[in-house]
Structures are given as structure tokens and as C-alpha cells.
Design a protein around this motif. Structure first.
Motif, PDB file in Angstrom:
ATOM      1  N   ASP A   8      -9.407   2.387   7.340  1.00 36.46           N
ATOM      2  CA  ASP A   8     -10.683   3.099   7.428  1.00 36.46           C
ATOM      3  C   ASP A   8     -10.621   3.982   8.661  1.00 36.46           C
ATOM      4  O   ASP A   8      -9.882   3.693   9.612  1.00 36.46           O
ATOM      5  CB  ASP A   8     -11.851   2.120   7.523  1.00 36.46           C
ATOM      6  CG  ASP A   8     -13.192   2.794   7.216  1.00 36.46           C
ATOM      7  OD1 ASP A   8     -13.188   3.973   6.797  1.00 36.46           O
ATOM      8  OD2 ASP A   8     -14.230   2.135   7.394  1.00 36.46           O
ATOM      9  N   TYR A  61      -5.480   2.798   0.997  1.00 37.03           N
ATOM     10  CA  TYR A  61      -6.238   1.546   0.988  1.00 37.03           C
ATOM     11  C   TYR A  61      -5.731   0.639   2.107  1.00 37.03           C
ATOM     12  O   TYR A  61      -4.529   0.420   2.274  1.00 37.03           O
ATOM     13  CB  TYR A  61      -6.118   0.819  -0.349  1.00 37.03           C
ATOM     14  CG  TYR A  61      -6.801  -0.537  -0.303  1.00 37.03           C
ATOM     15  CD1 TYR A  61      -8.184  -0.615  -0.388  1.00 37.03           C
ATOM     16  CD2 TYR A  61      -6.074  -1.697  -0.104  1.00 37.03           C
ATOM     17  CE1 TYR A  61      -8.826  -1.841  -0.297  1.00 37.03           C
ATOM     18  CE2 TYR A  61      -6.700  -2.925  -0.012  1.00 37.03           C
ATOM     19  CZ  TYR A  61      -8.086  -2.993  -0.108  1.00 37.03           C
ATOM     20  OH  TYR A  61      -8.711  -4.202  -0.006  1.00 37.03           O
ATOM     21  N   ALA A  82       0.817  -1.206   0.000  1.00 33.68           N
ATOM     22  CA  ALA A  82       0.000   0.000   0.000  1.00 33.68           C
ATOM     23  C   ALA A  82       0.854   1.261   0.000  1.00 33.68           C
ATOM     24  O   ALA A  82       0.543   2.241  -0.680  1.00 33.68           O
ATOM     25  CB  ALA A  82      -0.940  -0.005   1.204  1.00 33.68           C
TER      26      ALA A  82
END
Length: 562
Positions: free
Chosen positions: A388, A385, A229
Motif C-alpha cells: 500500500d 498486491y 506476488a
């Protein structure tokens, strides 16, 4: 004519249809194997820590690193280090430390990077809490290890990360070994063992500003996913054409994952060793053609000041990520406008491996005026990504993403801690989310901005005042080098802002002039009540200003009019 035969109809599946793909465990050794096979000639350049060797940089390739890391893994096996046992390091950014990153974790043991800037008592506590079996250290830290060795109950051997010529003639350290002798004595070839990708790979401890440091245990899977990521274009954008110099130490949250994402991408890797002053860094940037770097604001302040004071410029350096604490807007503007360096604001924490957000512009921002673009870049950025996030009020109710409402920032994802090592602190999650301890806003486009640490928010008359905003305004004054804002007691308003300021060398600014600089930039009740000029601000082991020490030192400070 023969009739066409049709297969009988299949019964519909009664459960989920499973994919029919190969399975390969996401392990740290797989990154190094990939790098050595597909980017074999990519360079790893290191400035040695041994004083007599610093004139010549050490150079070798990804292929060389993989061979030596395998020998190290074999040496650990020969020394009886079992899978899951911890191996500690006290070391700067260098090629031997990189070999430990891969050799220890790849062997099935757990790499435990220790911050040497912590107090010796804290270091001994961490070593014992982690139950380190071996402790590897750079020559720089020989006096430190001599001091703590008698207090490290679990360490079976100490390994000086150098060659035989640099071993001390005599030392009180018990069972002191030489790194190069250890590798030379490793017997036979060593294949990387097959490991469960969910097995522990590395261990980092929090900075421990309150109470004892707590350990965060990363898995192979979480580390590889984080490396994937972080290399993405919207994050660090690491590519094979880059030359990467991590200024952020390898003992600080695994150098923000750069020892993994750089090899994953095939880029040239440059290590600065212990020389992190502006002059040394600039020379290395220019000599090796560094294009990308990463570090905390205090390091960049030193480098930028050196460059500007000497009328210099960067010939290849074009991109940096700044994290650890908020990048002062004045520093960001100087890097972008005067030195041509793109600034990527990053945010995360030890419990997040560490990356959570990075800054950048969306397509719709391209046509906006400069100041509106800078306002976006000054935020901590957009979630990457795998992460959250949400903001909640004191009761845990989710707050709107309007860019104005500030709340407690919570996160979750596959590389975010679910508990601390040894279950220290018990259940740390809040309904499955990790509470970061930051106060933040999130705008409609998902850009997050930290307004303060929960413990640093100044509560005045029932209203919150963000210390970071006040610090950024102060540091925009041309005579201010550094600033920190804390809340001090007030008989009427509970707390009021006190500004601690370090002036730039050779420049002067007084209290009234600096307070006047705030007029029109913040609400009247946000205005600092007083300014204290200091020679330096206390900086902790990770390069952050220690506001807890400032609060203790100025607890009895009497504000004007009280």
C-alpha cells in the motif's frame, strides 16, 4: 415409523470462527522442494566464472539443485553453523550461488549477500556488522577476500566457490575451504528442518550512499509472499514456458526475488556469471532462447547499443523489467519500437524486498494513442498486491491522487522493513508507514511516478524542479548517451539546475543546441542554467549514478550570469 432425529441447535460462536485448513509454513526450502518435485527437469544454465571453463556452460536441473542444496545445508550443520547465524556471499549469478540461496536459508541460517562493488572497507564493515560465520566467494573475488580477510573478525572459515583444481597454490586467507570438497564431505542425507516462517532467512544491506550501510533482514514468510506476488501476470508474469536471465546481480536485493519466483513458476533459469557486457549478454540470450530478463538502465544501454551498432536483433527476447533507477524514455522507445521488447518499469528498494510497483496498461488504455500509452508506461507503475502507498506533504498530511501533486512517498506491507538489523537508526516508521525518501505523484488510477529523490530535488526560488524529468529530456537527444542533473548554488534562486552529459561515441552536441532542445518541453524556470560535458558519470555499486559525488565535484561550479 421412526421419527427423524435432529441435532440440538448449536450456540452461536462467541468469537471469530476459525478456518479449518491445513497449515504449512511458508519457507524458502518449500519453494525448492516444490520445484524439484513438480518441475524436476527444468534447466539451470550458468556461465562459469573460472576463465578456463567459460567456453562450456554448466547445466543441471531443479532436481540436481535441490540435492546439492540439501548437501550444503548438511555441510553447514556439520561445520557448526547454528540457526539464525549469518553466512556471507561474495558471488556472481551462478548455480553455486543459487544453492547457497536455498541451502543456507533452508538450513535455518541467514543468507547474507554482499555487494562486491562496494569499497573493501565497507565490505569488511558489513561482514563484521552482520557477524558472518562463514564467507563464500567466487574465484573472481580471491584478491578482494585476501585483502579483507584480516579485518573480518567473526568469520571462522572462507569457502572458495569452485572445485579442488581451481584452489590457489598458496593464499594468506586463513582456514580456506573448497566448496566442492565441502559438499562431498557432507555426511548422510539431510532433511529440511521445520522452521518458523517468521524466522530470518536472508540479509541485505543498503548501498550506504550516506553513512554506513544498514541491514534489512527478510523472513521466510516475507520472501515467499514476495515471490508469489512478483510472479503474477500484472507484475513480472513469470511462467513455466519462460527462459529467465536475471542480469540484476544476486547480490543486489536478492536479484529482485527472481531466484525464488522463477523456481516457483518452473521456468528455465540462465545465469550470466561475471560477463555483463553487451556482446556476452547478447550471445547468451540467443544461445539459450531467453524470453525474459531484468536489470538496471546502465546494463540495457550497453546491450542495446551493441545490438544496434552491429545490426542485430533478438530472436526470443520479448520482455524485460527495468528498475534501480528510472528508465530513460529514449531507451524504452528503442526497446519497444526497434527491438520488439516489452518494457516493464519497476520500482522498489532494499527495504521493500524490493518490488513495490510495476508498469503496464489497463484495458481502458488500449485505444489511446501511442504517446498517451507511453506516458503511462514511463511511470513507475501500479502497486502490486501486498504493498500500500500514499503521498504526504511536509507536515504528514495525505495528498490527492491527481497525477500532478507531488509529495513524500510512504509504503507499508508484509515484505517491507519495520526496522533495520540491529535496530540501526532506531524507529524508522512514520505512523506505521515506511518513508521511502522518494518524491512522487499518484494518479486517479493508482499509477505512481517518482519525480525525484527527496535529497535530489532542486529547490529554486521556493519551487521544486524534478531532476529526473530534465535528465529524460536530455537523453532523448540523439547525441546524448547519459545525463544527470543536480542543483548548484545560486545567489538569488538558492539552487539552479546543472546538466552533466555524456555524448554518444562519434556524435557531437554543444551547450546551446542542447539547451535549445528543452524549449517548449518544460516551464521556463525549469530550464537548466548550464551544461557540462563529461567522459563518464560516476556509477555506484548498484548501477545508479552517484549524484552525491556530482554535487561534491561541482559544488563550486559558477553558473553563467553569477
Amino acid at each position: 415409523m421412526e421419527q427423524t432425529r435432529h441435532a440440538p441447535p448449536m450456540d452461536p460462536p462467541t468469537g471469530p470462527l476459525m478456518g479449518q485448513m491445513m497449515h504449512q509454513a511458508l519457507t524458502i526450502s518449500s519453494i525448492l522442494q516444490f520445484a524439484a518435485r513438480h518441475y524436476a527437469a527444468s534447466e539451470i544454465v550458468s556461465r562459469p566464472v573460472e576463465p578456463d571453463l567459460q567456453r562450456e556452460l554448466h547445466r543441471y536441473t531443479y532436481r540436481d539443485c535441490e540435492r546439492r542444496a540439501r548437501r550444503l545445508a548438511r555441510a553447514l550443520h556439520d561445520r557448526g553453523v547454528a540457526m539464525g547465524e549469518r553466512v556471507g556471499t561474495l558471488a556472481w549469478n551462478g548455480y553455486r550461488h543459487l544453492e547457497l540461496y536455498y541451502g543456507v536459508s533452508g538450513s535455518g541460517a541467514v543468507l547474507h549477500t554482499i555487494n562486491p562493488r562496494l569499497h573493501p572497507e565497507q565490505i569488511a564493515y558489513i561482514v563484521n556488522h552482520a557477524q558472518d560465520q562463514l564467507l563464500f566467494f567466487d574465484l573472481t573475488f580471491l584478491p578482494l577476500v585476501e585483502a579483507i580477510a584480516p579485518h573480518c573478525a567473526t568469520v571462522r572459515a572462507f569457502v572458495l566457490m569452485s572445485d579442488r583444481a581451481h584452489m590457489p597454490d598458496g593464499s594468506a586467507i586463513p582456514n580456506l575451504l573448497c566448496y566442492e570438497d565441502l559438499l562431498a564431505g557432507a555426511t548422510g542425507d539431510h532433511d529440511w528442518p521445520a522452521l518458523d516462517e517468521n524466522a530470518a532467512a536472508s540479509l541485505c544491506y543498503t548501498s550506504g550512499t550516506t553513512g554506513n550501510p544498514k541491514g534489512v533482514l527478510y523472513s521466510h514468510r516475507s520472501t515467499v509472499l514476495h515471490a508469489y506476488a512478483s510472479a503474477l501476470p500484472n507484475v513480472l508474469n513469470v511462467a513455466a514456458a519462460d527462459t529467465v536471465l536475471p542480469v540484476v546481480p544476486m547480490f543486489h536485493v536478492n536479484a529482485w526475488g527472481l531466484p525464488y519466483s522463477t523456481l516457483l513458476s518452473g521456468a528455465k533459469l540462465v545465469f550470466p556469471g561475471a560477463a555483463l557486457d553487451g556482446q556476452s549478454l547478447y550471445a547468451l540470450f540467443e544461445a539459450e532462447g531467453v524470453t525474459f530478463s531484468a536489470g538496471v538502465p546502465t546494463v540495457w544501454l550497453g546491450l542495446v547499443n551493441y545490438v544496434l551498432e552491429n545490426g542485430l536483433a533478438f530472436s526470443t527476447f520479448r520482455r524485460t523489467v527495468i528498475g534501480g533507477s528510472a528508465c530513460p524514455p529514449a531507451l524504452m522507445d528503442t526497446l519497444i519500437d526497434r527491438l520488439g521488447v516489452q518494457v516493464i518499469h519497476g520500482w522498489g528498494m532494499t527495504e521493500m524486498s524490493p518490488l513495490g510497483t510495476t508498469g503496464g496498461l489497463l484495458a481502458k488504455h488500449r485505444a489511446q494513442p501511442r504517446e498517451e500509452q507511453r506516458a503511462i508506461l514511463r511511470k513507475q507503475g501500479h502497486a502490486i498486491y501486498g504493498v500500500d502507498m500514499k503521498i504526504v506533504d511536509d507536515a504528514g498530511a495525505e495528498l490527492p491522487w491527481d497525477g500532478a501533486t507531488s509529495g513524500h512517498l510512504l509504503v507499508k506491507g508484509p515484505w517491507i522493513a519495520a526496522r533495520y538489523f540491529g535496530d540501526e537508526g532506531g524507529d524508522i516508521l512514520q505512523d506505521g508507514w515506511f518513508p521511502t525518501g522518494d518524491m512522487a505523484t499518484i494518479d486517479a488510477d493508482g499509477f505512481m511516478q517518482v519525480t525525484d529523490r527527496s535529497k535530489d530535488v532542486i529547490k529554486s526560488g521556493g519551487e521544486w524542479i524534478g531532476s529526473i524529468d530534465l535528465e529524460n529530456i536530455a537523453m532523448a537527444h540523439p547525441a546524448v548517451l547519459q545525463a544527470a542533473c543536480i542543483g548548484v548554488a545560486h545567489p538569488k534562486w538558492d539552487e539552479r539546475p546543472l546538466l552533466l552529459v555524456v555524448r554518444r561515441p562519434g556524435m557531437d552536441v554543444g551547450r546551446d543546441e542542447l539547451l535549445g532542445f528543452f524549449v517548449g518541453k518544460v516551464a521556463r524556470f525549469w530550464m537548466p542554467d548550464d551544461v557540462v560535458f563529461v567522459e563518464a558519470l560516476p556509477v555506484g555499486a548498484t548501477g545508479k549514478v552517484q549524484k552525491n559525488r556530482l554535487r561534491d565535484a561541482y559544488r563550486e561550479h559558477r553558473l553563467p550570469g553569477t
